[in-house]
Design an enzyme around this catalytic site. Sequence first.
Site, short mmCIF file in Angstrom:
data_model
loop_
_atom_site.label_atom_id
_atom_site.label_comp_id
_atom_site.label_asym_id
_atom_site.label_seq_id
_atom_site.Cartn_x
_atom_site.Cartn_y
_atom_site.Cartn_z
N GLU A 183 55.10 77.44 27.29
CA GLU A 183 56.02 78.27 26.52
C GLU A 183 57.21 77.28 26.23
OE1 GLU A 183 54.68 78.38 29.67
OE2 GLU A 183 54.88 80.26 30.44
N LYS A 198 19.91 64.66 49.64
CA LYS A 198 20.37 64.62 51.02
C LYS A 198 21.97 65.36 51.02
CE LYS A 198 21.19 61.87 54.99
NZ LYS A 198 22.57 61.27 54.95
N1 LIG Z 1 51.10 74.97 33.13
C1 LIG Z 1 51.94 76.06 33.18
C2 LIG Z 1 52.34 76.85 34.36
N2 LIG Z 1 51.84 76.56 35.56
C3 LIG Z 1 52.35 77.14 36.94
O1 LIG Z 1 53.71 76.35 37.25
C4 LIG Z 1 52.83 75.30 38.13
C5 LIG Z 1 53.32 73.96 38.01
O2 LIG Z 1 54.83 73.87 37.88
P1 LIG Z 1 55.43 72.41 37.48
O3 LIG Z 1 55.10 71.54 38.68
O4 LIG Z 1 56.61 72.71 37.31
O5 LIG Z 1 54.64 72.04 36.20
C6 LIG Z 1 51.38 75.55 38.33
O6 LIG Z 1 51.00 75.50 39.79
C7 LIG Z 1 51.14 77.01 37.77
O7 LIG Z 1 51.50 78.03 38.81
N3 LIG Z 1 53.17 78.02 34.13
C8 LIG Z 1 53.48 78.10 32.87
O8 LIG Z 1 54.35 79.19 32.79
N4 LIG Z 1 53.28 77.50 31.91
C9 LIG Z 1 52.31 76.45 32.06
O9 LIG Z 1 52.09 75.95 30.78
ZN LIG Z 2 56.25 77.43 33.03
#
Ligand SMILES: Nc1c(N[C@@H]2O[C@H](COP(=O)(O)O)[C@@H](O)[C@H]2O)[nH]c(=O)[nH]c1=O
Ligand SMILES: [Zn+2]
Length: 360
Positions: free
Chosen positions: A51, A295
Amino acid sequence: MDEKWMKLAIEMAKSTMGQTSPNPAVGAVVVKEGRAVGMGAHLKPGEGHAEVHALKQAGDQAAGGTIYVTLEPCSHWGKTAPCADLIIEKKLARVVVASVDPNPLVAGKGLKKLEEAGLDVTIGVLKKEAIELNEFFFHHTATQKPFVTLKAAMTLDGKIATSSGSSKWITSEEAREDVHRDRHLHDAILVGANTVKEDNPSLTARLRGDAISPIRIVLDTSLSIPSTSAVLTDGISPTWVICGSGASEEKERLFAKAPHVRVIRMLAELIELPELLSVLGKEKILSLYVEGGAKIHGAFLDQKAVDRMVMYIAPKIIGSSEAFSVFNGQGVQTMSEAVELSITEVKTIGRDIKVTAALR
Ligand SMILES: Nc1c(N[C@@H]2O[C@H](COP(=O)(O)O)[C@@H](O)[C@H]2O)[nH]c(=O)[nH]c1=O
Ligand SMILES: [Zn+2]
Ligand SMILES: Nc1c(/N=C/[C@H](O)[C@H](O)[C@H](O)COP(=O)(O)O)[nH]c(=O)[nH]c1=O
């Protein structure tokens, strides 16, 4: 029109699969009066979310527009600012989301924040495609363990090596390239000590063009692999050697000398898969590609520690009761105990067949 824009967001997210872990792959498109004015995908953990990239490109055209996102905008402070707040700040009029984020820090909170701020929120456009995209992320969030793909390459008569241990090659170049594509998509690849001793594999994703090589995990209870093994000396990608509680400290020090090598000592004498999977889950390994040998495959099957099976079958027969079959270990005694799968894909790759099956 919602599907058209969400399809674009999903295509962008798809193109980043394998590079965003332990974050999900996410795509976003900002649309104003029927025209795309911003688009982006999350490219690397710790960097901007999809975003953020899309809204940066949209600039002040975002106000009054619609943002399409393949995953619910986050509402928590992780390594980056919450996207839900940014969407509100940029005065978007509408948000269309494909899948809700199962991360307990987000799960529904982002959507709630957007609705309370008066935005028009639509959920579930192309939901199935969006969920498939982040199967590994959703599985790890739900179980704190990696999604386990077990891969085997066998002859038509179900063997992975002749009685003399010869196995190069069973499948063709194209099939082996397909394996490298799957390696790229997984955070880690796992083999047993015997495979390292027999094949001295590099376990890297060496595609034509670029690929990310997974972390290489070797199950070696007593740290018995040669210290000259490629995985210990080539420095191409991290190698984690898993040993039992009684393995020699001397060997541990010797192996761990190389900067890319880690030795992880289990609590038990023998390596127990449930403990291994929770250790890997804690290390943020969201997906594990178990490449053998017999295994290891036997142990993962016996302990039902598999989520997906990928079998490559070559049009070759080697026979012999001494040849190596795919699964050692206990197995089952009666057909009624057979492990039931549902086949999700069958395709030919060159002269080989690739069968993908999910455990029921
Ligand atoms: N990559 C992504 C999201 N990822 C969300 O945010 C968390 C990671 O947060 P941060 O450590 O701040 O990058 C991740 O575990 C997931 O829940 N959210 C979004 O709005 N847009 C994004 O493009
Ligand atoms: Zn985000
Ligand atoms: N023997 C075959 C395989 N054998 C897979 C072995 O487990 C081992 O990973 C190989 O030696 C791969 O080594 P490297 O990582 O490419 O250097 N796997 C396949 O898909 N086809 C085969 O014919």
